[in-house]
Design a protein around this motif. Structure first.
Motif, short mmCIF file in Angstrom:
data_model
loop_
_atom_site.label_atom_id
_atom_site.label_comp_id
_atom_site.label_asym_id
_atom_site.label_seq_id
_atom_site.Cartn_x
_atom_site.Cartn_y
_atom_site.Cartn_z
N MET A 17 0.85 -1.20 0.00
CA MET A 17 0.00 0.00 0.00
C MET A 17 0.88 1.25 0.00
O MET A 17 1.80 1.35 0.81
CB MET A 17 -0.88 -0.01 1.26
N THR A 18 0.62 2.15 -0.93
CA THR A 18 1.31 3.44 -0.94
C THR A 18 0.42 4.47 -0.27
O THR A 18 -0.80 4.46 -0.48
CB THR A 18 1.60 3.89 -2.39
N VAL A 19 1.03 5.32 0.51
CA VAL A 19 0.25 6.31 1.24
C VAL A 19 0.79 7.71 0.95
O VAL A 19 1.99 7.95 1.09
CB VAL A 19 0.33 6.01 2.76
N ASP A 20 -0.06 8.62 0.49
CA ASP A 20 0.31 10.02 0.32
C ASP A 20 -0.48 10.86 1.30
O ASP A 20 -1.71 10.84 1.27
CB ASP A 20 -0.02 10.51 -1.10
N VAL A 21 0.23 11.59 2.14
CA VAL A 21 -0.44 12.40 3.15
C VAL A 21 -0.46 13.85 2.70
O VAL A 21 0.59 14.41 2.37
CB VAL A 21 0.26 12.25 4.52
N VAL A 22 -1.63 14.44 2.66
CA VAL A 22 -1.80 15.81 2.17
C VAL A 22 -2.70 16.56 3.15
O VAL A 22 -3.75 16.04 3.54
CB VAL A 22 -2.47 15.81 0.77
N PRO A 23 -2.31 17.78 3.56
CA PRO A 23 -3.21 18.56 4.43
C PRO A 23 -4.60 18.68 3.81
O PRO A 23 -4.72 18.83 2.58
CB PRO A 23 -2.51 19.92 4.52
#
Lengths: 444, 227, 223
Positions: free
Chosen positions: B98-104
């Motif tokens: 699983m790839t996770v991109d965290v964005v406000p």
């Protein structure tokens, strides 16, 4: 440690004491939300929550972010995991939210608000301090916290470090210092924590008349004005008030620069609508920023066009969608944006262009103003607005982008009388409200 | 009517979402999410989805089901982890699948707004001095340090609303509006799961929050078996 | 030679354009001939009309005597209130346009070039003009159709090799419907698709400023 630390409710009470009547406050985390719950409705405070509510109003999440970035939020109260002596903070324990980036829930609240308060437990269960010299958890905001409220103390973040200003009942400065992970200087006015809400209520936004509502509109001001082009959505009473006040050298930002009078745009048969021409012929306008500045009929030129041909006024021509988007950007804390509109035309001259996904875009900047003179159908005394039909147009876009937004309405009602689902412009974007006088028609 | 946006079932409405699609999911922390659409998607066994959503908190069962069914290989969200030991996202992320991109969240909403509004990108003064600005294009604009944020487009938006009329105009109820109305315009195809379908004119035009131009498919939630 | 040849009237141009609107599409109509198009769209097609004044699914013009200043189209004309409308602000109106949600826009023009450049916002001799929503529509709509007379009042061609009037957008026009022909600008040049009854391709070329690419299978203008 035998001294007792405050319970969550008491910390929330101390945080609530920072909330001024009528202010706009973003809250996140249990302690911050508890603080919001302690503020009575009569204080007229607006609470913004990330999921998309502004007190009782449902709002789009993009609009919630825009309200924060656009400078409309006076205070963010957030429940932090760690704060350092420069006011940088970490929102979360790294172990809970792994990976290189963890959790981004507090970044918007920290970046956007005029003032940030961090509320957090002074120490963790194992005694490790949460107020520290350097963060060990991922930083969510850089040098943004100005006040730290813990369950034992209140600190002000100064340029050269933390100043202890209040202690919980029974605690001494030395006892606080002993469990704090950063150097602390003690305020000469150190006192026990103050749990009282600030007194008073917000000042009324309702003005008795148009001249009073724009009495401080200065020469040289930038003013947003106009609905779309016709009499629908135009603040005629404020426009006439501005003419009578006589402020000069104005930059007006508007869809048109006054065409209704000469071509009956959107005007019922047999009527002549008041428009920007009243300002132009009175010599008050220095410049217009508009998308549709002149009459569509060459043989019936508007006052603005005549003045333009005489060299008395400047014109910045902007495509209509770009005008709307620049206004939105101005109110939404978007400093600049790329639009495909106008690429390869005169509009693009002198502007940065950029190819994105194989398409050419040009860079445009946000627009802000000193005053917006807008028109709505109804306002409640908090400034929430509803419009009628197509008269929403630019009015709703301009309201958030001006320092002072004055609205002219048909009717002013009490809070709670407008359906929250129907409110288009939340009251945080409206500073002054005037009722259009009985018998005033907007026609000459 | 020769043309209709109304679909008979959630299954029919999501039938053409292919492997590898980017889906934009409404709801906050699983509340007001399009549960019927997400369930139908999980049942189909689609693979390799990129899922853009507000958060993966408690209550996000429908999302967890999609993740646990192995449908999702990437999440873009302000809060992709629940912070609890039973978090299926955390587990897959640890396993490397699983790839996770965290964005406000405000930035994420604005990036989708850009996509929906034909904006090529925005300069936002958000996250400066944090890991969310590191390695990114930044510049001073009007004296303010900003990060360049590119539009975020979806192939499909799956949202929840209270009411649709026959032409796709939507009204929400309370906080339902927040994230659902923010994602709806940014996808090529927007699918709305609604409690009620009314005739055109059944929603006061002043109360339409998402105009029908943004909505391609409508499914009534009563036609959706929840499970 | 072509001076007294019969040209189609504005209603026929509008009728031909109406055929280009797919069922379920969202359409923005400009002022003039484009406004007439809605009269020729059959009910089965369920076309959704968008106006940048801030209304979607708008219907016919209001009857005399029932004008409401709070319900107008982008040309300042009064609209009837019809079921299924939605109101929105100018920022949303143009988000719809730029964001590609408007499938087709029908605009008038001063000039269209062989590669689809559009000039429709300013006549150079006036020195000032109104852009209004034209540049956004040109940049944003999926398909830009120009509906116009083939030549201006002085007989000058409006379909030209290169525009010499200020541009509204580059390469944005996908179809031109005039009173003598239907033409398609392409990267390779202006392709003649259909001719009005009684017109030969050569006669169309004679009144056209752009070099026409004339395929073998020219259809007759079909309405």
């Amino acid at each position: 440690m035998t001294l007792e630390r405050l319970d969550a409710q008491s910390v929330a009470r101390r945080a609530a004491a920072e909330i001024a009547p009528g202010s706009v406050v973003a809250v996140s985390g249990a302690w911050a939300v508890a603080a919001a719950d302690l503020v009575p409705e009569e204080k007229g405070v607006w609470f913004l929550r990330a999921g998309g509510t502004l007190s009782d109003l449902p709002i789009n999440a993009a609009d919630a972010g825009a309200a924060l970035r656009g400078g409309h939020v006076d205070l963010s109260i957030l429940t932090a995991a760690q704060v350092d002596s420069h006011g940088s903070f970490a929102g979360y324990h790294a172990a809970d939210y792994p990976g290189p980036q963890g959790h981004a829930g507090l970044v918007d609240l920290a970046s956007g608000a005029r003032r940030v308060i961090a509320a957090l437990p002074h120490i963790r269960e194992d005694g490790t301090p949460n107020v520290v010299s350097a963060l060990s958890f991922p930083q969510d905001g850089a040098r943004c916290v100005d006040t730290i409220i813990t369950d034992v103390a209140v600190f002000r973040v100064a340029d050269d470090g933390l100043i202890l200003t209040e202690v919980a009942p029974g605690w001494s400065a030395e006892e606080v210092r002993a469990i704090t992970g950063a150097p602390v200087s003690v305020s000469p006015n150190l006192r026990d924590m103050d749990f009282d809400l600030p007194p008073g209520r917000p000042p009324s936004k309702v003005y008795a008349d148009g001249p009073g509502a724009i009495a401080d509109l200065p020469d040289g001001a930038t003013v947003f004005i106009d609905g779309f082009g016709g009499p629908g959505g135009m603040a005629h009473y404020l426009l006439v008030s501005l003419r009578d006040r006589g402020s000069r050298n104005l930059t007006i930002v508007s869809n048109t620069a006054g065409i209704a009078r000469v071509v009956s745009f959107g005007t019922p048969p047999g009527r002549t609508a008041i428009d920007h021409s009243v300002l132009v012929e009175n010599g008050q306008v220095a410049k217009a920023i508009a998308s549709f500045p002149v009459s569509p009929s060459v043989s019936r030129p508007s006052e603005f066009e005549l003045a333009y041909r005489r060299g008395e006024v400047d014109l910045e021509l902007v495509p209509q969608g770009t005008l709307a988007e620049r206004l939105r950007a101005g109110g939404a804390g978007i400093e600049a944006f790329y639009t495909p509109t106008g690429a390869g035309t005169l509009i693009a001259e002198g502007k940065e262009s950029r190819v994105i996904d194989g398409r050419e875009y040009i860079l445009e900047h946000g627009l802000r103003a000193d005053f917006a003179l807008i028109r709505a159908h109804q306002a409640d005394t908090r400034g929430n607005l509803v419009y009628r039909g197509t008269s929403r147009n630019f009015n709703a876009v301009m309201a958030p982008a001006a320092r002072v937004t004055v609205v002219e309405v048909d009717e002013i009602v009490q809070p709670g009388e407008l359906d929250p689902e129907a409110v288009v412009t939340p009251g945080i974007f409206v500073q002054r409200i005037v009722r259009r006088p009985d018998g005033f028609t907007g026609y000459e | 009517m020769a043309f209709s946006k109304l679909y008979d079932s959630a299954q029919a409405a999501v039938a053409d979402i292919p492997d590898g699609a980017t889906i934009l999911v409404g709801g906050v922390s699983g509340v007001n999410a399009p549960e019927g659409l997400l369930s139908a998607l999980a049942d189909r066994g689609v693979r390799d989805l990129t899922c853009v959503c507000d958060s993966n908190y408690y209550g996000a069962e429908a999302l967890h089901r999609l993740v646990s069914a192995g449908c999702v290989s990437r999440i873009i969200s302000p809060a992709p982890f629940t912070g609890r030991s039973d978090d299926p996202v955390h587990e897959l992320w640890r396993a490397g699948t699983m790839t996770v991109d965290v964005v406000p969240w405000g930035t994420l909403a604005e990036r989708m707004r850009s996509a929906g509004a034909g904006i090529g990108g925005v300069f936002l003064p958000v996250g400066i001095g944090t890991r969310f600005a590191e390695g990114r294009e930044t510049r001073m604009v009007n004296g303010v340090e900003c990060v360049f944020e590119a539009p975020l487009r979806g192939d499909f938006a799956l949202i929840r609303a209270a009411c649709a009329d026959g032409v796709g105009n939507l009204a929400y109820e309370g906080p339902q509006r927040g994230w659902n109305s923010a994602v709806v315009s940014a996808a090529r195809v927007a699918i709305a799961e609604v409690d009620q379908v009314v005739e055109p004119g059944g929603i006061d035009p002043e109360l339409v929050i998402t105009p029908g131009i943004f909505v391609n498919r409508i499914v009534q939630s009563s036609s959706v078996p929840v499970g | 030679m072509t001076d007294d040849k019969e040209r189609l009237d504005r209603a026929i141009i509008a009728m031909r354009v109406a055929k280009e609107l797919p069922a379920g599409s969202c359409v923005n109509l400009g002022i003039g001939i484009p406004t007439l198009v809605s009269m020729f769209v059959d009910d089965e097609s369920v076309v959704f009309y968008h106006s940048e004044s801030g209304v979607l699914n708008c219907g016919p013009l209001a009857d005399e005597g029932s004008e409401d200043i709070d319900l107008i189209n982008a040309g300042g004309q009064f609209l009837q209130s019809v079921p299924g409308m939605a109101y929105f602000s100018s920022v949303e109106a143009f988000a719809m346009i730029r964001g590609g949600h408007v499938d087709v826009t029908v605009l008038g023009a001063h000039q269209v070039s062989a590669t689809g450049d559009l000039a429709n916002w300013m006549l150079p001799e006036r020195g000032v003009g109104n852009i209004g929503g034209a540049m956004d529509l040109a940049a944003g709509a999926d398909k830009v159709i120009v509906a116009m007379e083939h030549n201006d009042r002085s007989g000058n061609p409006k379909v030209v090799q290169e525009c010499n009037f200020p541009l509204t957008g580059r390469g944005c026009v996908s179809l031109i419907v005039t009173d003598v022909a239907v033409l398609e600008p392409t990267p390779d040049g202006m392709v003649l698709r259909e001719t009005a009854p009684g017109w030969t391709p050569e006669e169309v070329q004679e009144v056209t400023g752009a070099r026409l690419i004339i395929p073998d299978n020219i259809a007759e203008y079909e309405v």
